[in-house]
Write a protein that holds these residues in place. Sequence first.
Motif, PDB file in Angstrom:
ATOM      1  N   SER A  35       0.861  -1.188   0.000  1.00 48.62           N
ATOM      2  CA  SER A  35       0.000   0.000   0.000  1.00 48.62           C
ATOM      3  C   SER A  35       0.888   1.226   0.000  1.00 48.62           C
ATOM      4  O   SER A  35       1.938   1.255   0.658  1.00 48.62           O
ATOM      5  N   ALA A  95     -12.803   7.705 -10.195  1.00 47.30           N
ATOM      6  CA  ALA A  95     -12.295   6.343 -10.017  1.00 47.30           C
ATOM      7  C   ALA A  95     -11.349   5.959 -11.154  1.00 47.30           C
ATOM      8  O   ALA A  95     -10.288   5.362 -10.924  1.00 47.30           O
ATOM      9  N   ALA A 153      -7.322   5.438 -10.638  1.00 44.65           N
ATOM     10  CA  ALA A 153      -6.762   4.129 -10.972  1.00 44.65           C
ATOM     11  C   ALA A 153      -5.669   4.260 -12.031  1.00 44.65           C
ATOM     12  O   ALA A 153      -4.641   3.565 -11.978  1.00 44.65           O
ATOM     13  N   ARG A 205     -14.812   2.657  -4.250  1.00 46.50           N
ATOM     14  CA  ARG A 205     -14.383   1.397  -3.637  1.00 46.50           C
ATOM     15  C   ARG A 205     -14.867   0.212  -4.474  1.00 46.50           C
ATOM     16  O   ARG A 205     -14.123  -0.750  -4.700  1.00 46.50           O
ATOM     17  N   TRP A 218     -13.123  -0.121  -8.131  1.00 50.75           N
ATOM     18  CA  TRP A 218     -11.729  -0.580  -8.150  1.00 50.75           C
ATOM     19  C   TRP A 218     -11.596  -2.081  -7.930  1.00 50.75           C
ATOM     20  O   TRP A 218     -10.489  -2.609  -7.901  1.00 50.75           O
ATOM     21  N   THR A 219     -12.711  -2.782  -7.760  1.00 49.61           N
ATOM     22  CA  THR A 219     -12.663  -4.228  -7.535  1.00 49.61           C
ATOM     23  C   THR A 219     -13.400  -4.952  -8.649  1.00 49.61           C
ATOM     24  O   THR A 219     -14.309  -4.395  -9.277  1.00 49.61           O
ATOM     25  N   ARG A 247      -7.102  -1.371 -13.658  1.00 50.73           N
ATOM     26  CA  ARG A 247      -7.196  -1.628 -12.239  1.00 50.73           C
ATOM     27  C   ARG A 247      -6.060  -0.876 -11.534  1.00 50.73           C
ATOM     28  O   ARG A 247      -4.968  -0.729 -12.088  1.00 50.73           O
ATOM     29  N   GLN A 305      -2.328  -1.040  -6.650  1.00 52.05           N
ATOM     30  CA  GLN A 305      -2.508  -1.494  -5.271  1.00 52.05           C
ATOM     31  C   GLN A 305      -3.780  -2.340  -5.174  1.00 52.05           C
ATOM     32  O   GLN A 305      -4.677  -2.223  -6.012  1.00 52.05           O
ATOM     33  N   PRO A 306      -3.890  -3.173  -4.140  1.00 50.40           N
ATOM     34  CA  PRO A 306      -5.152  -3.906  -3.947  1.00 50.40           C
ATOM     35  C   PRO A 306      -6.352  -2.973  -3.892  1.00 50.40           C
ATOM     36  O   PRO A 306      -7.418  -3.282  -4.409  1.00 50.40           O
ATOM     37  N   THR A 307      -6.184  -1.837  -3.254  1.00 56.14           N
ATOM     38  CA  THR A 307      -7.148  -0.741  -3.336  1.00 56.14           C
ATOM     39  C   THR A 307      -6.388   0.554  -3.083  1.00 56.14           C
ATOM     40  O   THR A 307      -5.331   0.538  -2.443  1.00 56.14           O
ATOM     41  N   ASP A 335      -8.871   5.406   5.262  1.00 60.25           N
ATOM     42  CA  ASP A 335      -7.604   4.765   5.606  1.00 60.25           C
ATOM     43  C   ASP A 335      -6.648   5.712   6.314  1.00 60.25           C
ATOM     44  O   ASP A 335      -5.581   5.294   6.770  1.00 60.25           O
TER      45      ASP A 335
END
Length: 331
Positions: free
Chosen positions: A6, A121, A125, A170, A173-174, A194, A197-199, A220
Amino acid sequence: MAIISSALDRIRKPGRLTLGIELPLDNDWSPAGEAKRRADGRPGGVPDLARHAELVRKVDAGGFAAVWMRDVPVFDSVRMGDAGSVYDVFTHLGFLAGITRNVALGTAAVVLPIRHPMMIAKAAASADALSGGRLILGVASGDRPVEYPLLGLDFESRGERFREAVAYMRAAWTPGGLPIGDGTREPTLDLLPRPAQPTIPLVVAGRAQQSEPWIAQNMDGRFVYPGDIMRLAAQAAAWRAARGSEGAFISAFHLDLADDPDEAATPHRFGARMGRNRFLDHLEALRRVGVDHMAVLLRRSVRPVDEVLDELAAEILPALDAPSPAVVQAA
């Protein structure tokens, strides 16, 4: 080398405080800078960007943890008088992704309710993918009412639209399809690229019209206005009580670094003039009360910005990298 999953890991080090630099990299708020601005014919509040790329590369090579940029869509010379980082925030992120390799790229902060969340978004990304996963997306509801009527948007409902934008991003991004409203997703549509990062970590600047429990559950990190030690200690303690060891607590400081390393602090709005040893004392006090990261603005600097960056890199950053006694004892 530790694996960074992250971008927050670039600014959050257990038992340490990290240092970042807030853009723009000029000293227009000093007497010499003001004289140069007038000679250049620039309006008040519009920074000198002539050496922007050069100085950002110096920050990146110098070991700083992050660079931070503001989101100021409209320059209001009367009510605000500050053009911020000037460039469109996402165009700026793409440019910085191409000329840096190490620093986290932070926004402080993107005003969510004045843009469609799908476009935010995708832009975020894209910046994260292009930078190799270095984006920290600072977000806000916006405190400049002039922008809302210009865009035909309601200022009073910005808190609700902020929450909606966070939920949308959120999800977008998945994997699972594009959000299309009411919690539904269309599996034949997708938002590319994408994030690397994972998010993408989301850090709220101020409170964005939200409750403390909502912030703790959905953000976060927290980026708070500069303040005295007691106020920052209370804010950091509240964040830790809600999030434990997770997330990052961030603030800022307007620094005029004196030539004399022992010069005592002379406070000014949002910061002070002081020598490097007194600045180190201040940073240590902030670390002890739970501040993870400090974004330093140099616009008040009497000395040339590149000279101050060199001193911070040579004298301040190595001292901050030394583990605190508590971390050494735990090891």
